[in-house]
Design an enzyme around this catalytic site. Structure first.
Site, PDB file in Angstrom:
ATOM      1  CD  GLU A  18      -2.751   1.178   2.490  1.00 47.44           C
ATOM      2  OE1 GLU A  18      -3.434   0.152   2.665  1.00 47.44           O
ATOM      3  OE2 GLU A  18      -2.812   2.178   3.223  1.00 47.44           O
ATOM      4  CB  ALA A  51     -12.010  10.685   3.754  1.00 45.55           C
ATOM      5  NE  ARG A 107     -17.419   5.876   7.713  1.00 46.84           N
ATOM      6  CZ  ARG A 107     -17.362   5.501   8.969  1.00 46.84           C
ATOM      7  NH1 ARG A 107     -18.381   4.921   9.525  1.00 46.84           N
ATOM      8  NH2 ARG A 107     -16.277   5.715   9.679  1.00 46.84           N
ATOM      9  N   GLY A 108     -14.414   5.805   4.756  1.00 42.65           N
ATOM     10  CA  GLY A 108     -13.513   6.926   5.049  1.00 42.65           C
ATOM     11  C   GLY A 108     -13.973   7.667   6.290  1.00 42.65           C
ATOM     12  CE1 TYR A 144     -10.845  -0.172  10.301  1.00 40.95           C
ATOM     13  CE2 TYR A 144     -12.802  -1.292   9.462  1.00 40.95           C
ATOM     14  CZ  TYR A 144     -11.874  -0.267   9.383  1.00 40.95           C
ATOM     15  OH  TYR A 144     -11.971   0.661   8.375  1.00 40.95           O
ATOM     16  CE  LYS A 164     -17.361  -2.952   5.146  1.00 40.72           C
ATOM     17  NZ  LYS A 164     -16.088  -2.524   5.767  1.00 40.72           N
TER      18      LYS A 164
HETATM   19  P1  FAD Z   1     -17.600   0.959   7.240  1.00 44.31           P
HETATM   20  O1  FAD Z   1     -17.413  -0.443   6.817  1.00 44.31           O
HETATM   21  O2  FAD Z   1     -18.772   1.691   6.735  1.00 44.31           O
HETATM   22  O3  FAD Z   1     -17.561   1.049   8.802  1.00 44.31           O
HETATM   23  C1  FAD Z   1     -16.510   0.413   9.537  1.00 44.31           C
HETATM   24  C2  FAD Z   1     -17.004  -0.082  10.875  1.00 44.31           C
HETATM   25  O4  FAD Z   1     -17.278   1.001  11.704  1.00 44.31           O
HETATM   26  C3  FAD Z   1     -18.246  -0.887  10.742  1.00 44.31           C
HETATM   27  O5  FAD Z   1     -17.874  -2.214  10.869  1.00 44.31           O
HETATM   28  C4  FAD Z   1     -19.131  -0.393  11.868  1.00 44.31           C
HETATM   29  O6  FAD Z   1     -19.155  -1.381  12.874  1.00 44.31           O
HETATM   30  C5  FAD Z   1     -18.441   0.814  12.438  1.00 44.31           C
HETATM   31  N1  FAD Z   1     -19.042   2.122  12.349  1.00 44.31           N
HETATM   32  C6  FAD Z   1     -18.751   3.019  11.437  1.00 44.31           C
HETATM   33  N2  FAD Z   1     -19.407   4.156  11.682  1.00 44.31           N
HETATM   34  C7  FAD Z   1     -20.109   3.959  12.771  1.00 44.31           C
HETATM   35  C8  FAD Z   1     -20.996   4.770  13.533  1.00 44.31           C
HETATM   36  N3  FAD Z   1     -21.245   6.028  13.182  1.00 44.31           N
HETATM   37  N4  FAD Z   1     -21.566   4.233  14.605  1.00 44.31           N
HETATM   38  C9  FAD Z   1     -21.308   2.982  14.963  1.00 44.31           C
HETATM   39  N5  FAD Z   1     -20.474   2.172  14.283  1.00 44.31           N
HETATM   40  C10 FAD Z   1     -19.904   2.655  13.207  1.00 44.31           C
HETATM   41  N6  FAD Z   1      -9.306   5.878   4.880  1.00 44.31           N
HETATM   42  C11 FAD Z   1      -9.143   6.808   3.921  1.00 44.31           C
HETATM   43  O7  FAD Z   1      -9.611   7.944   4.086  1.00 44.31           O
HETATM   44  N7  FAD Z   1      -8.491   6.543   2.748  1.00 44.31           N
HETATM   45  C12 FAD Z   1      -7.961   5.322   2.480  1.00 44.31           C
HETATM   46  O8  FAD Z   1      -7.379   5.113   1.400  1.00 44.31           O
HETATM   47  C13 FAD Z   1      -8.094   4.298   3.484  1.00 44.31           C
HETATM   48  N8  FAD Z   1      -7.605   3.059   3.284  1.00 44.31           N
HETATM   49  C14 FAD Z   1      -7.804   2.075   4.231  1.00 44.31           C
HETATM   50  C15 FAD Z   1      -7.327   0.779   3.974  1.00 44.31           C
HETATM   51  C16 FAD Z   1      -7.515  -0.231   4.906  1.00 44.31           C
HETATM   52  C17 FAD Z   1      -6.991  -1.628   4.601  1.00 44.31           C
HETATM   53  C18 FAD Z   1      -8.185   0.052   6.150  1.00 44.31           C
HETATM   54  C19 FAD Z   1      -8.357  -1.020   7.179  1.00 44.31           C
HETATM   55  C20 FAD Z   1      -8.665   1.332   6.408  1.00 44.31           C
HETATM   56  C21 FAD Z   1      -8.491   2.360   5.455  1.00 44.31           C
HETATM   57  N9  FAD Z   1      -8.963   3.661   5.663  1.00 44.31           N
HETATM   58  C22 FAD Z   1      -8.791   4.624   4.696  1.00 44.31           C
HETATM   59  C23 FAD Z   1      -9.628   4.013   6.927  1.00 44.31           C
HETATM   60  C24 FAD Z   1     -11.168   3.889   6.847  1.00 44.31           C
HETATM   61  O9  FAD Z   1     -11.678   4.757   5.878  1.00 44.31           O
HETATM   62  C25 FAD Z   1     -11.749   4.216   8.226  1.00 44.31           C
HETATM   63  O10 FAD Z   1     -11.402   3.218   9.153  1.00 44.31           O
HETATM   64  C26 FAD Z   1     -13.251   4.502   8.259  1.00 44.31           C
HETATM   65  O11 FAD Z   1     -13.582   5.009   9.552  1.00 44.31           O
HETATM   66  C27 FAD Z   1     -14.128   3.280   8.049  1.00 44.31           C
HETATM   67  O12 FAD Z   1     -14.151   2.886   6.755  1.00 44.31           O
HETATM   68  P2  FAD Z   1     -14.866   1.483   6.361  1.00 44.31           P
HETATM   69  O13 FAD Z   1     -14.836   1.368   4.914  1.00 44.31           O
HETATM   70  O14 FAD Z   1     -14.301   0.390   7.165  1.00 44.31           O
HETATM   71  O15 FAD Z   1     -16.339   1.835   6.853  1.00 44.31           O
END
Ligand code: FAD
Length: 283
Positions: A18, A51, A107-108, A144, A164
């Site tokens: 990455e 994001a 999501r970000g 996570y 997912k």
């Molecule tokens: P989701 O799958 O929508 O949510 C993640 C988890 O959070 C869910 O399982 C849910 O249980 C919980 N959750 C989320 N929101 C809430 C809420 N409001 N209340 C309660 N529970 C909630 N970020 C960037 O900006 N750019 C990147 O390129 C990037 N790359 C990444 C790559 C990897 C491999 C990983 C692990 C993370 C990366 N991230 C990146 C970080 C990621 O965007 C954040 O962790 C973000 O908060 C969640 O994204 P997600 O797609 O997991 O969201």
């Protein structure tokens, strides 16, 4: 090659790297490092995305370089938070027009400094539903092992990963962790909850003590006090810290291989040396 084909193989470990768009916008060093990573023939190089689209153009520039000049299989990350449906539509179209076949759907985290935050897509699940309906892209997702900091419970988090998978995610890459026990427990729990897609551990070879402390603070990942003390010992020598980081990550990966991990996703911090060395140590 599509994600489903990449992760079908059981013969050898599958490595991915990455990288992120450099904050100063200067890609020259990054492209040199990417050329070094290329020598390892990674299954994929993934490129992060700010994001809200903060570094959209630079992220795309790197994706194009990887695809067209370095001839590396590339997987752009894409976040949907605060973006409008029109914006997402255009971006996905652009990615597909480049001949990209895989994307990491996220999501970000909501940016602090954004003027207008659209609420068209609230979670990664919304983006995934969109991709499924409107594109040919295969998608990977985030996972996570120590629970997403905002998730109410571990079970909630695992339910999201299950959804997912059911919507078609081909593979999950984990948040960085330094304590393998967290990954083992998480992995077993996922399998018990019928999550069958490959879950690829996220590994970051440490190169600086301050960086390690920052990562632990930001991601909330657990770190054993002995491990922290181990790195603190070398904090005044860059060279010794890099060596210690390679040793630590190599041992971590060896144990993950014994556990049955299909491969590793390396958080390279835009430097090839440490991740490449770890791969050489364990293969
Ligand atoms: P989701 O799958 O929508 O949510 C993640 C988890 O959070 C869910 O399982 C849910 O249980 C919980 N959750 C989320 N929101 C809430 C809420 N409001 N209340 C309660 N529970 C909630 N970020 C960037 O900006 N750019 C990147 O390129 C990037 N790359 C990444 C790559 C990897 C491999 C990983 C692990 C993370 C990366 N991230 C990146 C970080 C990621 O965007 C954040 O962790 C973000 O908060 C969640 O994204 P997600 O797609 O997991 O969201």
């Amino acid at each position: 090659m599509k994600l489903s084909e990449i992760y079908k193989s059981n013969d050898k470990l599958i490595f991915s790297f990455e990288v992120f768009p450099p904050k100063n916008g200067n890609t020259e060093n990054l492209f040199e490092e990417l050329a070094k990573m290329n020598e390892q023939k990674p299954a994929l190089v993934s490129v992060t995305y700010g994001a809200g689209g903060s570094n959209r153009n630079l992220s795309l520039e790197i994706v194009k370089e990887l695809k067209n000049h370095l001839k590396q299989p590339v997987m752009p990350h894409f976040t949907c938070v605060c973006s409008s449906k029109e914006y997402i539509e255009k971006y996905i179209e652009e990615i597909e027009n480049l001949g990209i076949t895989n994307i990491l759907a996220l999501r970000g985290d909501e940016p602090q400094d954004i003027e207008v935050c659209y609420r068209d897509f609230k979670s990664a699940l919304d983006l995934i539903e969109y991709l499924k309906k409107h594109s040919e892209l295969e998608f990977a997702v985030a996972a996570y092992p120590e629970k997403h900091p905002k998730a109410k419970t571990f079970d909630d988090d695992i339910d999201v990963l299950y959804k997912k998978q059911n919507l078609g995610a081909k593979v999950a890459y984990t948040q960085v962790f330094f304590d393998n026990e967290c990954f083992y427990k998480f992995y077993d729990l996922c399998r018990k909850k019928s999550i069958k897609i490959p879950i690829i551990p996220g590994i970051m070879p440490i190169t600086s003590f301050n960086q390690l402390k920052r990562i632990v603070e930001l991601s909330g990942t657990k770190i054993n006090s002995k491990v922290l003390a181990y790195f603190e010992k070398y904090k005044d020598s860059k060279e010794d810290t890099i060596k210690a980081g390679i040793e630590f990550a190599s041992l971590q990966c060896e144990k993950l291989v014994d556990f049955g991990a299909k491969g590793m996703h390396f958080y390279t911090l835009n430097k090839a040396q440490s991740s490449v060395k770890v791969i050489k140590n364990i293969t």
